[in-house]
Design a protein around this motif. Structure first.
Motif, PDB file in Angstrom:
ATOM      1  N   ASN A 184       0.851  -1.190   0.000  1.00 49.88           N
ATOM      2  CA  ASN A 184       0.000   0.000   0.000  1.00 49.88           C
ATOM      3  C   ASN A 184       0.891   1.245   0.000  1.00 49.88           C
ATOM      4  OD1 ASN A 184      -2.264  -1.728   0.365  1.00 49.88           O
ATOM      5  ND2 ASN A 184      -1.854  -1.759   2.556  1.00 49.88           N
ATOM      6  N   VAL A 185       0.568   2.216  -0.851  1.00 49.51           N
ATOM      7  CA  VAL A 185       1.440   3.378  -1.035  1.00 49.51           C
ATOM      8  C   VAL A 185       0.658   4.672  -0.891  1.00 49.51           C
ATOM      9  CG1 VAL A 185       3.038   4.561  -2.586  1.00 49.51           C
ATOM     10  CG2 VAL A 185       2.842   2.083  -2.670  1.00 49.51           C
ATOM     11  N   ILE A 186       1.191   5.587  -0.086  1.00 48.04           N
ATOM     12  CA  ILE A 186       0.771   6.991  -0.092  1.00 48.04           C
ATOM     13  C   ILE A 186       2.057   7.801  -0.190  1.00 48.04           C
ATOM     14  CG2 ILE A 186      -0.393   8.858   1.125  1.00 48.04           C
ATOM     15  CD1 ILE A 186      -2.004   6.780   2.665  1.00 48.04           C
ATOM     16  N   ALA A 187       2.163   8.647  -1.215  1.00 51.34           N
ATOM     17  CA  ALA A 187       3.390   9.413  -1.440  1.00 51.34           C
ATOM     18  C   ALA A 187       3.049  10.828  -1.873  1.00 51.34           C
ATOM     19  CB  ALA A 187       4.248   8.741  -2.517  1.00 51.34           C
ATOM     20  N   ALA A 188       3.786  11.790  -1.333  1.00 52.16           N
ATOM     21  CA  ALA A 188       3.590  13.197  -1.681  1.00 52.16           C
ATOM     22  C   ALA A 188       4.731  14.013  -1.081  1.00 52.16           C
ATOM     23  CB  ALA A 188       2.248  13.715  -1.146  1.00 52.16           C
ATOM     24  N   PRO A 189       4.931  15.240  -1.544  1.00 59.68           N
ATOM     25  CA  PRO A 189       5.872  16.138  -0.862  1.00 59.68           C
ATOM     26  C   PRO A 189       5.424  16.371   0.581  1.00 59.68           C
ATOM     27  CG  PRO A 189       5.291  16.986  -3.022  1.00 59.68           C
ATOM     28  CD  PRO A 189       4.361  15.853  -2.755  1.00 59.68           C
ATOM     29  N   GLY A 190       6.387  16.656   1.435  1.00 57.66           N
ATOM     30  CA  GLY A 190       6.092  16.811   2.846  1.00 57.66           C
ATOM     31  C   GLY A 190       5.063  17.882   3.161  1.00 57.66           C
ATOM     32  N   ALA A 191       5.013  18.952   2.350  1.00 59.03           N
ATOM     33  CA  ALA A 191       4.122  20.075   2.639  1.00 59.03           C
ATOM     34  C   ALA A 191       2.653  19.683   2.632  1.00 59.03           C
ATOM     35  CB  ALA A 191       4.370  21.208   1.637  1.00 59.03           C
ATOM     36  N   ILE A 192       2.280  18.700   1.813  1.00 56.39           N
ATOM     37  CA  ILE A 192       0.868  18.320   1.728  1.00 56.39           C
ATOM     38  C   ILE A 192       0.631  16.877   2.156  1.00 56.39           C
ATOM     39  CG2 ILE A 192       0.355  19.982  -0.098  1.00 56.39           C
ATOM     40  CD1 ILE A 192       0.289  17.501  -2.031  1.00 56.39           C
ATOM     41  N   PHE A 193       1.687  16.169   2.536  1.00 62.09           N
ATOM     42  CA  PHE A 193       1.498  14.749   2.848  1.00 62.09           C
ATOM     43  C   PHE A 193       0.477  14.545   3.957  1.00 62.09           C
ATOM     44  CE2 PHE A 193       2.148  10.770   4.978  1.00 62.09           C
ATOM     45  CZ  PHE A 193       2.317   9.878   3.940  1.00 62.09           C
ATOM     46  N   GLY A 194       0.573  15.317   5.018  1.00 62.65           N
ATOM     47  CA  GLY A 194      -0.322  15.123   6.146  1.00 62.65           C
ATOM     48  C   GLY A 194      -1.784  15.271   5.780  1.00 62.65           C
ATOM     49  N   SER A 195      -2.121  16.319   5.034  1.00 62.49           N
ATOM     50  CA  SER A 195      -3.519  16.525   4.658  1.00 62.49           C
ATOM     51  C   SER A 195      -3.969  15.491   3.635  1.00 62.49           C
ATOM     52  CB  SER A 195      -3.718  17.944   4.115  1.00 62.49           C
ATOM     53  OG  SER A 195      -2.817  18.226   3.072  1.00 62.49           O
ATOM     54  N   PHE A 196      -3.098  15.132   2.692  1.00 62.36           N
ATOM     55  CA  PHE A 196      -3.407  14.125   1.684  1.00 62.36           C
ATOM     56  C   PHE A 196      -3.654  12.764   2.335  1.00 62.36           C
ATOM     57  CE2 PHE A 196      -1.246  11.284  -1.679  1.00 62.36           C
ATOM     58  CZ  PHE A 196      -2.428  11.073  -2.374  1.00 62.36           C
ATOM     59  N   ALA A 197      -2.714  12.327   3.164  1.00 63.17           N
ATOM     60  CA  ALA A 197      -2.870  11.039   3.830  1.00 63.17           C
ATOM     61  C   ALA A 197      -4.062  11.053   4.783  1.00 63.17           C
ATOM     62  CB  ALA A 197      -1.588  10.687   4.582  1.00 63.17           C
ATOM     63  N   GLY A 198      -4.312  12.184   5.404  1.00 60.57           N
ATOM     64  CA  GLY A 198      -5.444  12.272   6.321  1.00 60.57           C
ATOM     65  C   GLY A 198      -6.772  12.022   5.636  1.00 60.57           C
ATOM     66  N   VAL A 199      -6.931  12.556   4.427  1.00 57.52           N
ATOM     67  CA  VAL A 199      -8.160  12.326   3.665  1.00 57.52           C
ATOM     68  C   VAL A 199      -8.299  10.849   3.326  1.00 57.52           C
ATOM     69  CG1 VAL A 199      -9.355  12.798   1.499  1.00 57.52           C
ATOM     70  CG2 VAL A 199      -8.231  14.653   2.732  1.00 57.52           C
ATOM     71  N   LEU A 200      -7.217  10.231   2.869  1.00 53.86           N
ATOM     72  CA  LEU A 200      -7.270   8.835   2.456  1.00 53.86           C
ATOM     73  C   LEU A 200      -7.488   7.901   3.641  1.00 53.86           C
ATOM     74  CD1 LEU A 200      -4.326   8.838  -0.097  1.00 53.86           C
ATOM     75  CD2 LEU A 200      -6.768   8.869  -0.609  1.00 53.86           C
ATOM     76  N   ARG A 201      -6.899   8.201   4.769  1.00 52.06           N
ATOM     77  CA  ARG A 201      -6.998   7.333   5.942  1.00 52.06           C
ATOM     78  C   ARG A 201      -8.279   7.559   6.742  1.00 52.06           C
ATOM     79  NH1 ARG A 201      -0.683   8.541   7.506  1.00 52.06           N
ATOM     80  NH2 ARG A 201       0.241   6.845   6.295  1.00 52.06           N
ATOM     81  N   ARG A 202      -9.048   8.532   6.341  1.00 49.45           N
ATOM     82  CA  ARG A 202     -10.254   8.855   7.108  1.00 49.45           C
ATOM     83  C   ARG A 202     -11.227   7.688   7.147  1.00 49.45           C
ATOM     84  NH1 ARG A 202     -12.697  13.922   4.774  1.00 49.45           N
ATOM     85  NH2 ARG A 202     -10.714  14.765   5.560  1.00 49.45           N
ATOM     86  N   ALA A 203     -11.276   6.897   6.084  1.00 46.80           N
ATOM     87  CA  ALA A 203     -12.201   5.771   6.047  1.00 46.80           C
ATOM     88  C   ALA A 203     -11.911   4.792   7.175  1.00 46.80           C
ATOM     89  CB  ALA A 203     -12.111   5.049   4.705  1.00 46.80           C
ATOM     90  N   ASP A 204     -10.614   4.529   7.440  1.00 45.58           N
ATOM     91  CA  ASP A 204     -10.262   3.636   8.532  1.00 45.58           C
ATOM     92  C   ASP A 204     -10.696   4.199   9.872  1.00 45.58           C
ATOM     93  OD1 ASP A 204      -9.135   1.942   6.704  1.00 45.58           O
ATOM     94  OD2 ASP A 204      -7.091   2.653   7.015  1.00 45.58           O
ATOM     95  N   ARG A 205     -10.557   5.507  10.039  1.00 47.12           N
ATOM     96  CA  ARG A 205     -10.984   6.137  11.301  1.00 47.12           C
ATOM     97  C   ARG A 205     -12.491   6.072  11.435  1.00 47.12           C
ATOM     98  NH1 ARG A 205      -7.336  10.128   9.558  1.00 47.12           N
ATOM     99  NH2 ARG A 205      -9.027  11.619   9.225  1.00 47.12           N
ATOM    100  N   ASP A 206     -13.201   6.282  10.305  1.00 51.18           N
ATOM    101  CA  ASP A 206     -14.657   6.253  10.361  1.00 51.18           C
ATOM    102  C   ASP A 206     -15.167   4.857  10.739  1.00 51.18           C
ATOM    103  OD1 ASP A 206     -14.643   8.886   9.629  1.00 51.18           O
ATOM    104  OD2 ASP A 206     -15.127   8.529   7.519  1.00 51.18           O
ATOM    105  N   VAL A 207     -14.515   3.811  10.195  1.00 51.80           N
ATOM    106  CA  VAL A 207     -14.936   2.455  10.484  1.00 51.80           C
ATOM    107  C   VAL A 207     -14.707   2.100  11.953  1.00 51.80           C
ATOM    108  CG1 VAL A 207     -14.375   0.020  10.070  1.00 51.80           C
ATOM    109  CG2 VAL A 207     -14.633   1.596   8.147  1.00 51.80           C
ATOM    110  N   SER A 208     -13.579   2.575  12.507  1.00 51.05           N
ATOM    111  CA  SER A 208     -13.253   2.238  13.883  1.00 51.05           C
ATOM    112  C   SER A 208     -13.967   3.108  14.896  1.00 51.05           C
ATOM    113  CB  SER A 208     -11.730   2.347  14.092  1.00 51.05           C
ATOM    114  OG  SER A 208     -11.288   3.679  13.864  1.00 51.05           O
ATOM    115  N   ALA A 209     -14.587   4.195  14.434  1.00 51.30           N
ATOM    116  CA  ALA A 209     -15.248   5.113  15.371  1.00 51.30           C
ATOM    117  C   ALA A 209     -16.493   4.486  15.988  1.00 51.30           C
ATOM    118  CB  ALA A 209     -15.623   6.387  14.622  1.00 51.30           C
TER     119      ALA A 209
END
Length: 265
Positions: free
Chosen positions: A240-265
């Motif tokens: 599994n890959v998430i890749a981006a420049p550091g300036a936007i990585f956090g917000s980019f990965a946060g959007v993609l990983r939100r589904a996992d957080r929603d499922v576990s909530a």
């Protein structure tokens, strides 16, 4: 004088590229094997891989091997990871977006990566040194101003693959927040394009080592941030890959990983 591993990978990628260009000119006559729904290999894939495997067995006889079409060889402290033709469907359809991907993995991890686009005559390369290059010119990774201005790449599952719904959900969350998403059909080139700043990020699940190995070296040497689906995981662990420049990585990965957080909530 023997070649460095990086020079050897570049040389072999160009040799395989010449074989593929000859097949590309006569692609309507190629024999094709269907691996599964939407997944094909052609005699071009097999011929290019045979050439690479033969050359490496002569020039680096102690090294191991992992190829998309021929599988894994004996275990070794050094292993070449090869996709002889990434983007086979594009190749067979006459879409000029496909590449040769060659990487070297040692006990310390991936250390050499080459992605060669024969049609456009572009060679993305990175080795143990401090930078990645495109046709010998250093790559400079730009920092997008914001997620809203960023253009992303991905790979969309096909056929009966089980994670189509997951990916549709990813796209639905990301699209309203960015400048666009591209699905170009060759993961190795997508990763190289992030390293070159043509794309601002990339994500995909369940990729194989030969899909990503060379691209991961390029990304890391270019200065991109690369993780697996969970923080702290690497793409080598699960594909599994998430890749981006550091300036936007956090917000980019946060959007993609939100589904996992929603499922576990």
């Amino acid at each position: 004088m023997s070649m460095t591993d990086l020079d050897l990978a570049i040389t072999l990628a160009n040799e395989a590229g010449e074989i593929l260009l000859q097949k590309w000119a006569d692609r309507g006559r190629l024999s094709i094997t269907r691996k599964r729904a939407g997944d094909f290999a052609s005699e071009a894939d097999f011929e290019a891989e045979r050439h690479l495997k033969t050359r490496l067995s002569r020039l680096r006889p102690e090294d191991g091997w992992l190829g998309e079409e021929t599988g894994a060889g004996p275990v070794s402290a050094r292993r070449w990871i090869v996709d002889p033709l990434d983007g086979t469907t594009n190749f067979l359809r006459g879409i000029p977006h496909w590449a040769v991907s060659i990487a070297l993995e040692t006990e310390a991890g991936l250390c050499v990566g080459v992605v060669h686009d024969p049609v456009k005559q572009e060679t993305f390369a990175a080795g143990p040194g401090p930078s990645a290059t495109l046709n010998d010119a250093p790559l400079v990774l730009p920092e997008p101003a914001s997620l809203e201005a960023a253009l992303f790449g991905t790979g969309i599952p096909f056929g009966g693959m089980p994670h189509i719904d997951e990916h549709a959900s990813d796209i639905a969350r990301l699209m309203p927040l960015c400048a666009g998403v591209r699905r170009m059909g060759a993961a190795a080139l997508d990763l190289a394009y992030v390293a070159a700043g043509r794309l601002d990020g990339f994500w995909e699940r369940r990729l194989q080592p030969w899909d990503i190995a060379a691209g991961l070296v390029l990304l890391r040497q270019a200065g991109a941030r690369v993780e697996g689906w969970k923080p702290g995981e690497t793409p080598e662990e699960y594909g599994n890959v998430i890749a981006a420049p550091g300036a936007i990585f956090g917000s980019f990965a946060g959007v993609l990983r939100r589904a996992d957080r929603d499922v576990s909530a």
